[in-house]
Design a protein around this motif. Sequence first.
Motif, short mmCIF file in Angstrom:
data_model
loop_
_atom_site.label_atom_id
_atom_site.label_comp_id
_atom_site.label_asym_id
_atom_site.label_seq_id
_atom_site.Cartn_x
_atom_site.Cartn_y
_atom_site.Cartn_z
N ILE A 1 79.02 16.17 25.06
CA ILE A 1 78.09 15.89 23.71
C ILE A 1 79.47 15.53 22.75
O ILE A 1 80.35 16.35 22.27
CB ILE A 1 77.87 17.90 23.48
CG1 ILE A 1 77.19 17.73 24.65
CG2 ILE A 1 77.34 18.11 22.18
CD1 ILE A 1 77.33 19.14 24.96
N LYS A 2 78.52 14.64 21.88
CA LYS A 2 80.20 14.13 20.70
C LYS A 2 79.14 14.69 19.63
O LYS A 2 78.38 13.74 19.47
CB LYS A 2 80.51 12.89 20.26
CG LYS A 2 81.31 12.49 19.63
CD LYS A 2 82.01 12.02 19.68
CE LYS A 2 83.07 10.98 19.02
NZ LYS A 2 84.21 10.11 18.95
N ALA A 3 79.50 15.28 18.66
CA ALA A 3 78.51 15.61 17.41
C ALA A 3 79.51 15.89 16.63
O ALA A 3 80.53 16.78 16.23
CB ALA A 3 77.29 16.67 18.03
N SER A 4 78.97 15.36 14.90
CA SER A 4 80.10 15.77 14.14
C SER A 4 79.46 17.09 13.15
O SER A 4 80.14 18.00 12.70
CB SER A 4 80.28 15.26 13.03
OG SER A 4 78.72 14.76 12.24
N ASN A 5 77.34 17.60 13.83
CA ASN A 5 77.83 18.94 13.21
C ASN A 5 76.89 19.43 13.92
O ASN A 5 76.31 18.97 14.62
CB ASN A 5 76.70 18.66 12.05
CG ASN A 5 76.92 17.52 10.96
OD1 ASN A 5 77.92 18.73 10.15
ND2 ASN A 5 76.75 16.83 10.34
N VAL A 6 76.57 21.53 13.98
CA VAL A 6 76.02 21.53 14.92
C VAL A 6 75.62 22.52 14.28
O VAL A 6 76.28 23.67 13.00
CB VAL A 6 77.16 22.53 16.45
CG1 VAL A 6 76.45 23.96 16.84
CG2 VAL A 6 77.41 21.67 16.98
N MET A 7 74.10 22.87 13.79
CA MET A 7 73.51 23.09 13.16
C MET A 7 73.18 25.14 13.66
O MET A 7 72.59 24.89 15.04
CB MET A 7 72.17 22.45 12.72
CG MET A 7 72.41 21.61 11.64
SD MET A 7 70.83 20.66 11.40
CE MET A 7 70.81 18.98 12.14
#
Length: 70
Positions: free
Chosen positions: A60-66
């Motif tokens: 998992i690579k994400a710049s944001n986690v909502m």
Amino acid sequence: MMQLSARNVLPGKVIEITPGAVNVEVIIEIAPGVEIASIITKQACENLQLKKGMSAYAAIKASNVMIAVP
């Protein structure tokens, strides 16, 4: 060994593969009762030779986690 820039690499087991018209939904169980779903192309599924019951990693690579609340 392959190295990734993703910070979250979770080992698990493929528990379900659901093919669609173009893509495939893959469910990986990373802990008892904890599942992660991923939508990948049919070609990627074939290239990885994914099969139910095999070990796999959810990277998992994400710049944001909502976060949401009801």
